[in-house]
Design a protein around this motif. Structure first.
Motif, PDB file in Angstrom:
ATOM      1  N   PRO A 109       0.836  -1.208   0.000  1.00 11.42           N
ATOM      2  CA  PRO A 109       0.000   0.000   0.000  1.00 11.42           C
ATOM      3  C   PRO A 109       0.870   1.257   0.000  1.00 11.42           C
ATOM      4  O   PRO A 109       1.865   1.329   0.725  1.00 11.42           O
ATOM      5  N   ASP A 110       0.452   2.241  -0.813  1.00  9.31           N
ATOM      6  CA  ASP A 110       1.276   3.442  -1.000  1.00  9.31           C
ATOM      7  C   ASP A 110       1.540   4.173   0.314  1.00  9.31           C
ATOM      8  O   ASP A 110       2.625   4.712   0.520  1.00  9.31           O
ATOM      9  N   GLU A 111       0.556   4.156   1.215  1.00  9.42           N
ATOM     10  CA  GLU A 111       0.777   4.907   2.464  1.00  9.42           C
ATOM     11  C   GLU A 111       1.880   4.265   3.303  1.00  9.42           C
ATOM     12  O   GLU A 111       2.574   4.950   4.045  1.00  9.42           O
ATOM     13  N   LEU A 112       2.081   2.954   3.173  1.00 10.29           N
ATOM     14  CA  LEU A 112       3.164   2.308   3.921  1.00 10.29           C
ATOM     15  C   LEU A 112       4.518   2.701   3.313  1.00 10.29           C
ATOM     16  O   LEU A 112       5.493   2.952   4.022  1.00 10.29           O
ATOM     17  N   ASP A 113       4.566   2.762   1.980  1.00 10.54           N
ATOM     18  CA  ASP A 113       5.790   3.175   1.301  1.00 10.54           C
ATOM     19  C   ASP A 113       6.172   4.603   1.714  1.00 10.54           C
ATOM     20  O   ASP A 113       7.319   4.898   2.037  1.00 10.54           O
ATOM     21  N   ARG A 114       5.151   5.464   1.736  1.00 14.14           N
ATOM     22  CA  ARG A 114       5.386   6.871   2.133  1.00 14.14           C
ATOM     23  C   ARG A 114       5.822   6.966   3.593  1.00 14.14           C
ATOM     24  O   ARG A 114       6.694   7.753   3.940  1.00 14.14           O
ATOM     25  N   GLU A 115       5.204   6.146   4.435  1.00 15.95           N
ATOM     26  CA  GLU A 115       5.553   6.182   5.868  1.00 15.95           C
ATOM     27  C   GLU A 115       7.052   5.926   6.046  1.00 15.95           C
ATOM     28  O   GLU A 115       7.736   6.641   6.779  1.00 15.95           O
ATOM     29  N   VAL A 116       7.555   4.928   5.331  1.00 16.22           N
ATOM     30  CA  VAL A 116       8.978   4.578   5.467  1.00 16.22           C
ATOM     31  C   VAL A 116       9.859   5.695   4.884  1.00 16.22           C
ATOM     32  O   VAL A 116      10.886   6.064   5.467  1.00 16.22           O
ATOM     33  N   ALA A 117       9.426   6.275   3.769  1.00 18.21           N
ATOM     34  CA  ALA A 117      10.194   7.392   3.180  1.00 18.21           C
ATOM     35  C   ALA A 117      10.252   8.572   4.150  1.00 18.21           C
ATOM     36  O   ALA A 117      11.305   9.210   4.310  1.00 18.21           O
ATOM     37  N   GLU A 118       9.140   8.843   4.811  1.00  9.48           N
ATOM     38  CA  GLU A 118       9.103   9.986   5.728  1.00  9.48           C
ATOM     39  C   GLU A 118      10.017   9.756   6.934  1.00  9.48           C
ATOM     40  O   GLU A 118      10.719  10.672   7.366  1.00  9.48           O
ATOM     41  N   ILE A 119      10.041   8.528   7.442  1.00 10.24           N
ATOM     42  CA  ILE A 119      10.946   8.243   8.581  1.00 10.24           C
ATOM     43  C   ILE A 119      12.393   8.483   8.145  1.00 10.24           C
ATOM     44  O   ILE A 119      13.191   9.099   8.851  1.00 10.24           O
ATOM     45  N   LYS A 120      12.712   8.008   6.932  1.00  6.13           N
ATOM     46  CA  LYS A 120      14.093   8.126   6.439  1.00  6.13           C
ATOM     47  C   LYS A 120      14.476   9.591   6.238  1.00  6.13           C
ATOM     48  O   LYS A 120      15.563  10.029   6.650  1.00  6.13           O
ATOM     49  N   LEU A 121      13.591  10.362   5.617  1.00  7.56           N
ATOM     50  CA  LEU A 121      13.888  11.778   5.374  1.00  7.56           C
ATOM     51  C   LEU A 121      14.066  12.524   6.699  1.00  7.56           C
ATOM     52  O   LEU A 121      14.986  13.337   6.842  1.00  7.56           O
ATOM     53  N   ALA A 122      13.219  12.211   7.667  1.00 10.17           N
ATOM     54  CA  ALA A 122      13.337  12.877   8.975  1.00 10.17           C
ATOM     55  C   ALA A 122      14.684  12.522   9.604  1.00 10.17           C
ATOM     56  O   ALA A 122      15.382  13.388  10.138  1.00 10.17           O
ATOM     57  N   ALA A 123      15.079  11.248   9.490  1.00  9.02           N
ATOM     58  CA  ALA A 123      16.362  10.829  10.081  1.00  9.02           C
ATOM     59  C   ALA A 123      17.532  11.510   9.392  1.00  9.02           C
ATOM     60  O   ALA A 123      18.552  11.809  10.016  1.00  9.02           O
ATOM     61  N   GLU A 124      17.391  11.765   8.112  1.00 12.40           N
ATOM     62  CA  GLU A 124      18.473  12.412   7.350  1.00 12.40           C
ATOM     63  C   GLU A 124      18.426  13.926   7.508  1.00 12.40           C
ATOM     64  O   GLU A 124      19.281  14.632   6.971  1.00 12.40           O
TER      65      GLU A 124
END
Ligand code: NAI
Length: 428
Positions: free
Chosen positions: A391-406
């Protein structure tokens, strides 16, 4: 408990020392896995996997181990084995096996019989969820343990070849539970397959041979996601890249990217290094071996060891010997030596010094695996048997965690932009 193959700790002479070394590798990887760190924190607090039994067949090394431990810390019982006989790190496998809720059957260098026995040992834990890299677990469940299918909520598949096999199974109506195609989601495929395979395959070839790519002709078999990564990174190391393809648009993409595109028969005469990334069989065969230069390097980065036809190479050879660790030289009747890396198995994971993809990349892939398992536990009954996109929202969730960490900030759509993008009435 297992009826078949013993957990790794019983195969090692000094499991305690192996565990410590494995733990050290896992700790290093985890430091660079902000997505798994964040998910681990919430899963440890919320215990979403309590009562679940997760059966896994994956490359058992430090990064995977952090996914496995995250699932166990989130409440699951986990049983794992390798998905390739040569990609297991025994020390990491031992460290996992030392965890209260994890049993690891993965042992490096296992023979074919042991490989399948270990899969059976994992299945004997009566899984409710399967996590695969290559689909061997789903296959063995369907073929040998169909009685488990009723209680399996679903699965997740890591790689292109596994997803291909699952789709073929689905088309025949033979896939009897839902499986997420983790491979196909942007947060996996655009990073892991491209950057991960590109960087780690070339790094492993260079380290295994102590040779450079600069000025060499590097032939990349297949210009899919993995091939693009290998081609780009080889060009970045000053190689002349030659691409072979069977799909016209992929061939055209490679051409427009500035690479030479040739049939393998012509590329075979020119190449110094060959890297296959097709997921297909017999990409390099007898007629190609016959025209190759002395000293070429032959490596495969596709999932199975069928891309370079080693049976034919063996038949042509008058002699074979181990030229270096992880390099088998095949001497031709005319004296040419063709060097095969890692027995033609996926080089970035199966060569003796192979470490697999960079940690940061696998953090993304395994972040997706983790949220897919959570989705199966929370909403598995909403998915029918078959292959499902993540599901796209799960893909986005992981991208958002990564961007925040970076620490990377990015824009958001305004209300007007959102309305504009969602309407068809605005024209010129
Ligand atoms: P893909 O489907 O994007 O690309 C494969 C390409 O190979 C396609 O463009 C196809 O047209 C081409 N091809 C097929 N047969 C060919 C032939 N005989 N000659 C030349 N080209 C041919 O797949 P992707 O994602 O690039 O994966 C490729 C393989 O790599 C799969 O087996 C996958 O499981 C594996 N993989 C390996 C990784 C690693 O760590 N080494 C990581 C991710 C995937």
């Amino acid at each position: 408990m297992s009826e078949h193959y013993a957990p790794v700790s019983e195969h090692l002479s000094d499991p305690a020392t192996a565990r410590r070394e494995g733990r050290r590798k896992m700790d290093w990887a985890l430091q660079h896995m902000p997505i798994l760190q964040e998910l681990r924190e919430s899963f440890t607090a919320e215990q979403p996997f309590e009562g679940e039994v997760i059966a896994m067949a994956m490359h058992v090394e430090a990064k995977t181990a952090n996914l496995v431990e995250l699932l166990a810390d989130g409440g699951a019982e986990v049983a794992i084995t390798g998905c390739n006989p040569l990609s297991t790190h025994d020390d990491v496998s031992a460290a996992l096996d030392g965890h209260d809720r994890i049993t690891s059957y993965a042992v490096r260098g296992v023979d074919d019989e042991g490989y399948y026995e270990a899969l059976r040992s994992v299945v004997s834990h009566d899984p409710t969820i399967t996590v695969d890299d290559g689909m061997d677990m789903v296959k063995i469940v369907h073929e040998e343990y169909p009685e488990l299918i009723d209680t399996i909520v679903g699965g997740a598949e890591e790689t292109t070849t596994g997803v291909h096999r699952l789709r073929a199974m689905d088309e025949e109506g033979a896939l009897e539970y839902p499986v997420f195609a983790v491979n196909d989601t942007p947060m996996k495929r655009l990073f892991d397959n491209v950057h991960g395979t590109g960087e780690s395959s070339l790094a492993t070839i260079a380290m295994t041979t102590n040779l450079s790519f600069a000025g060499k002709n590097v032939v990349v078999g297949g210009y899919g996601y993995c091939g693009k990564g290998v081609a780009k990174k080889a060009a970045g190391q000053n190689a002349n890249v030659i691409v072979t393809e069977v799909e016209p648009r992929r061939a055209l993409e490679a051409h427009m990217e500035g690479y030479d595109v040739l049939p393998m028969q012509e590329a075979a005469e020119k190449g110094d290094v060959f890297v296959t990334t097709t997921g297909n069989r017999d990409v390099i065969t007898e007629e190609h071996f016959e025209v190759m230069k002395d000293g070429v390097l032959l490596a495969n980065a596709g999932h199975f060891d069928v891309e370079i036809n080693l049976d034919q190479l063996e038949d042509l050879a008058v002699d074979t010997y181990e030229a270096r660790d992880g390099v088998e030289a095949y001497e031709m009747p005319d004296g040419r030596r063709l060097n095969v890396l890692a027995e033609g198995r996926l080089v970035n994971l199966a060569a003796p010094i192979a470490l697999g993809h960079p940690v940061e990349v696998m953090d993304q892939s395994f972040g997706i695996q983790a949220v897919c398992v959570r989705e199966l536990v929370e909403r598995g009954d909403e998915y029918e048997a078959g292959v499902h996109d993540v599901p796209d929202e799960l893909d986005r969730e992981v991208a958002e965690i990564k961007l925040a960490a970076e620490g990377v900030e990015y824009d958001d759509l305004s209300a007007e932009q959102r309305e504009y993008m969602g309407s068809w009435e605005h024209g010129t």
